[in-house]
Motif scaffolding. Structure first.
Motif, PDB file in Angstrom:
ATOM      1  N   THR A  91       0.735  -1.252   0.003  1.00 16.39           N
ATOM      2  CA  THR A  91      -0.005  -0.003  -0.104  1.00 16.39           C
ATOM      3  C   THR A  91       0.888   1.285  -0.029  1.00 16.39           C
ATOM      4  OG1 THR A  91      -1.598   1.209   1.293  1.00 16.39           O
ATOM      5  CG2 THR A  91      -0.268  -0.089   2.522  1.00 16.39           C
ATOM      6  N   ALA A  92       0.248   2.464  -0.350  1.00 17.43           N
ATOM      7  CA  ALA A  92       1.003   3.587  -0.572  1.00 17.43           C
ATOM      8  C   ALA A  92       0.358   4.542   0.471  1.00 17.43           C
ATOM      9  CB  ALA A  92       0.913   4.260  -2.002  1.00 17.43           C
ATOM     10  N   SER A  93      -0.352   3.918   1.513  1.00 16.18           N
ATOM     11  CA  SER A  93      -1.165   4.847   2.451  1.00 16.18           C
ATOM     12  C   SER A  93      -0.232   5.550   3.274  1.00 16.18           C
ATOM     13  CB  SER A  93      -2.032   4.101   3.165  1.00 16.18           C
ATOM     14  OG  SER A  93      -2.524   4.727   4.260  1.00 16.18           O
ATOM     15  N   PRO A  94      -0.199   7.010   3.443  1.00 20.15           N
ATOM     16  CA  PRO A  94       0.555   7.384   4.575  1.00 20.15           C
ATOM     17  C   PRO A  94       0.326   7.167   6.082  1.00 20.15           C
ATOM     18  CG  PRO A  94      -1.057   8.995   3.770  1.00 20.15           C
ATOM     19  CD  PRO A  94      -1.299   7.662   2.796  1.00 20.15           C
ATOM     20  N   PHE A  95      -0.795   6.628   6.272  1.00 21.25           N
ATOM     21  CA  PHE A  95      -1.077   6.032   7.485  1.00 21.25           C
ATOM     22  C   PHE A  95      -0.517   4.764   7.997  1.00 21.25           C
ATOM     23  CE2 PHE A  95      -4.688   8.569   5.971  1.00 21.25           C
ATOM     24  CZ  PHE A  95      -4.634   9.683   6.831  1.00 21.25           C
ATOM     25  N   ILE A  96      -0.047   4.013   6.883  1.00 26.57           N
ATOM     26  CA  ILE A  96       0.820   2.694   7.391  1.00 26.57           C
ATOM     27  C   ILE A  96       2.285   3.129   6.961  1.00 26.57           C
ATOM     28  CG2 ILE A  96       0.855   0.476   6.298  1.00 26.57           C
ATOM     29  CD1 ILE A  96      -1.816   1.100   7.695  1.00 26.57           C
ATOM     30  N   ASN A  97       2.671   3.652   5.978  1.00 29.46           N
ATOM     31  CA  ASN A  97       3.924   4.149   5.764  1.00 29.46           C
ATOM     32  C   ASN A  97       4.578   5.448   6.357  1.00 29.46           C
ATOM     33  OD1 ASN A  97       4.640   1.940   3.519  1.00 29.46           O
ATOM     34  ND2 ASN A  97       2.657   2.791   2.771  1.00 29.46           N
ATOM     35  N   PHE A 105      12.034   7.587   1.863  1.00 28.86           N
ATOM     36  CA  PHE A 105      10.591   8.041   1.352  1.00 28.86           C
ATOM     37  C   PHE A 105      10.541   8.212   0.005  1.00 28.86           C
ATOM     38  CE2 PHE A 105       9.675   8.590   5.882  1.00 28.86           C
ATOM     39  CZ  PHE A 105       8.521   8.002   6.053  1.00 28.86           C
ATOM     40  N   ARG A 106      11.216   9.159  -0.502  1.00 31.21           N
ATOM     41  CA  ARG A 106      11.337   9.497  -1.915  1.00 31.21           C
ATOM     42  C   ARG A 106      11.710   8.496  -2.891  1.00 31.21           C
ATOM     43  NH1 ARG A 106       8.271  14.137  -0.926  1.00 31.21           N
ATOM     44  NH2 ARG A 106       9.518  15.896  -0.929  1.00 31.21           N
ATOM     45  N   MET A 107      12.532   7.518  -2.342  1.00 30.33           N
ATOM     46  CA  MET A 107      13.095   6.414  -3.266  1.00 30.33           C
ATOM     47  C   MET A 107      12.130   5.461  -3.425  1.00 30.33           C
ATOM     48  SD  MET A 107      15.825   4.528  -0.889  1.00 30.33           S
ATOM     49  CE  MET A 107      16.021   2.995  -2.516  1.00 30.33           C
ATOM     50  N   ARG A 108      10.858   5.658  -2.665  1.00 30.20           N
ATOM     51  CA  ARG A 108       9.792   4.617  -2.680  1.00 30.20           C
ATOM     52  C   ARG A 108       8.565   5.351  -3.301  1.00 30.20           C
ATOM     53  NH1 ARG A 108      13.369   3.266   1.168  1.00 30.20           N
ATOM     54  NH2 ARG A 108      13.515   1.237   1.840  1.00 30.20           N
ATOM     55  N   GLY A 109       8.749   6.516  -3.656  1.00 29.89           N
ATOM     56  CA  GLY A 109       7.505   7.409  -4.281  1.00 29.89           C
ATOM     57  C   GLY A 109       6.397   7.421  -2.949  1.00 29.89           C
ATOM     58  N   LEU A 110       6.894   7.788  -1.951  1.00 33.72           N
ATOM     59  CA  LEU A 110       5.883   7.817  -0.661  1.00 33.72           C
ATOM     60  C   LEU A 110       6.294   9.174  -0.216  1.00 33.72           C
ATOM     61  CD1 LEU A 110       6.574   4.408   0.985  1.00 33.72           C
ATOM     62  CD2 LEU A 110       4.583   5.247  -0.401  1.00 33.72           C
ATOM     63  N   LEU A 111       5.313   9.775   0.412  1.00 39.55           N
ATOM     64  CA  LEU A 111       5.102  11.125   1.142  1.00 39.55           C
ATOM     65  C   LEU A 111       5.855  11.046   2.592  1.00 39.55           C
ATOM     66  CD1 LEU A 111       3.682  13.956   1.513  1.00 39.55           C
ATOM     67  CD2 LEU A 111       2.197  12.318   2.830  1.00 39.55           C
ATOM     68  N   PRO A 112       6.858  11.743   2.743  1.00 40.77           N
ATOM     69  CA  PRO A 112       7.649  11.633   4.103  1.00 40.77           C
ATOM     70  C   PRO A 112       6.631  12.063   5.116  1.00 40.77           C
ATOM     71  CG  PRO A 112       8.851  12.855   2.301  1.00 40.77           C
ATOM     72  CD  PRO A 112       7.544  12.681   1.710  1.00 40.77           C
ATOM     73  N   ARG A 113       6.510  11.258   6.020  1.00 38.82           N
ATOM     74  CA  ARG A 113       5.353  11.445   7.089  1.00 38.82           C
ATOM     75  C   ARG A 113       6.106  10.980   8.440  1.00 38.82           C
ATOM     76  NH1 ARG A 113       0.996   9.044   9.154  1.00 38.82           N
ATOM     77  NH2 ARG A 113      -0.895  10.341   9.764  1.00 38.82           N
ATOM     78  N   LEU A 114       5.903  11.541   9.722  1.00 42.72           N
ATOM     79  CA  LEU A 114       6.138  11.076  10.852  1.00 42.72           C
ATOM     80  C   LEU A 114       5.041  10.902  11.937  1.00 42.72           C
ATOM     81  CD1 LEU A 114       8.910  12.625   9.823  1.00 42.72           C
ATOM     82  CD2 LEU A 114       9.811  11.520  11.631  1.00 42.72           C
ATOM     83  N   GLU A 115       5.063  10.077  12.763  1.00 42.97           N
ATOM     84  CA  GLU A 115       4.010  10.278  13.828  1.00 42.97           C
ATOM     85  C   GLU A 115       4.833   9.938  15.199  1.00 42.97           C
ATOM     86  OE1 GLU A 115       1.143   7.173  13.710  1.00 42.97           O
ATOM     87  OE2 GLU A 115       0.461   7.873  11.535  1.00 42.97           O
ATOM     88  N   PHE A 116       4.785  10.734  16.187  1.00 37.31           N
ATOM     89  CA  PHE A 116       5.572  10.693  17.451  1.00 37.31           C
ATOM     90  C   PHE A 116       5.082  11.377  18.530  1.00 37.31           C
ATOM     91  CE2 PHE A 116       7.158  14.063  15.244  1.00 37.31           C
ATOM     92  CZ  PHE A 116       7.593  15.143  16.286  1.00 37.31           C
ATOM     93  N   ALA A 117       5.405  11.075  19.871  1.00 36.96           N
ATOM     94  CA  ALA A 117       5.101  11.847  20.801  1.00 36.96           C
ATOM     95  C   ALA A 117       6.347  12.677  21.338  1.00 36.96           C
ATOM     96  CB  ALA A 117       5.042  10.772  22.163  1.00 36.96           C
ATOM     97  N   PRO A 118       5.991  13.977  21.072  1.00 36.94           N
ATOM     98  CA  PRO A 118       7.392  14.885  21.049  1.00 36.94           C
ATOM     99  C   PRO A 118       7.782  15.208  22.493  1.00 36.94           C
ATOM    100  CG  PRO A 118       5.015  16.016  21.360  1.00 36.94           C
ATOM    101  CD  PRO A 118       4.768  14.595  20.599  1.00 36.94           C
ATOM    102  N   ASP A 119       7.180  14.772  23.547  1.00 37.32           N
ATOM    103  CA  ASP A 119       7.828  14.873  24.733  1.00 37.32           C
ATOM    104  C   ASP A 119       8.838  13.695  25.026  1.00 37.32           C
ATOM    105  OD1 ASP A 119       6.230  16.863  25.495  1.00 37.32           O
ATOM    106  OD2 ASP A 119       4.951  15.954  27.015  1.00 37.32           O
TER     107      ASP A 119
END
Length: 257
Positions: free
Chosen positions: A33-39, A61-75
């Protein structure tokens, strides 16, 4: 608890079929999948990335043709947000999360978990058509944000078979009225996500029932806590009645093309 949740995010991404670890980040990719919610990617707790580290992550991300995206706890990684902003990332969303432990899980007088209607029968899908019904119901619940697909059905089955869980309440026509899924525990905790009820069945306690059932199942499997994010005050009240308590914030950031 932020560090625990962030450590879980790292461990969960390391379960992806394609994993890249670079400059204090872990990126998890699924070629199906190309979903940004998975990748997406997440930093290691305490990471202090340089501009070169962020560039290397973007390249993955770019080499896979995907949107650079992160999820994290900033603290858990205070230096990361500024490093990402300097590279052009913007905040997509910021979500508060809630945590439940065996000590806070509320048991109603009826003996059922979560203070929900004991008449609601919560089931575990067993057949392909039941997993497909769950996936379709969640797609309808989220208004197409997570569209139903064969990959979605396979992902749900993999969760259940891999130590996580899927629970649903059956609709009168035999399909799914509402459901929830939960990852397999890692570093002592598990993420409960994808809680959704089809519009026609809302207001009947289904979200609370499936959430409570899954939470209890994860504790039975040895999790010390279960955490989730909520989408509004209504859902927050549902989860708090079950025993979830406010604990921290998670940040979602992306780099547009």
């Amino acid at each position: 608890m932020d560090t625990n949740v962030q450590s879980f995010a790292v461990a969960n991404l390391q379960r992806r079929p394609d994993v890249v670890e670079t400059g204090g980040f872990v990126a998890g990719f699924d070629p199906a999948t190309a979903s940004p919610f998975i990748n997406y990617a997440t930093p290691l707790p305490g990471a202090r990335p340089t501009s070169a580290d962020v560039s290397s992550l973007i390249d993955a991300f770019r080499m896979r043709g995907l949107l650079p995206r992160l999820e994290f706890a900033p603290d858990a990684a205070p230096a990361v947000e500024a490093a990402l902003r300097n590279a052009g990332f913007t905040v997509e969303e910021a979500h508060s999360y809630l945590v439940c432990t065996p000590a806070t899980l509320i048991l109603p007088p009826s003996g059922g978990k979560g203070g929900v209607d004991p008449a609601l029968l919560v089931e575990t899908p067993a057949f392909d058509e039941e997993y497909a019904a769950v996936d379709a119901a969640l797609g309808e619940s989220f208004e197409g944000v997570h569209a139903s697909s064969a990959h979605g059905v396979a992902r749900l089955r993999k969760l259940e078979d891999g130590g996580g869980g899927v629970r649903f309440v059956r609709a009168p026509d035999g399909t799914c009225a509402g459901a929830a899924s939960c990852s397999a525990p890692a570093v002592g905790t598990a993420e409960l996500a994808g809680v959704g009820t089809r519009p026609a069945f809302r207001g009947r306690g289904i979200a609370g029932a499936v959430t409570a059932a899954l939470t209890g199942a994860m504790f039975d499997r040895g999790a010390e806590s279960v955490w989730l994010e909520f989408s509004g005050e209504g859902s927050r009240r549902v989860y708090e009645r079950i025993g979830y308590r406010p604990r921290g914030t998670r940040l979602y950031m992306r780099l547009e093309a």
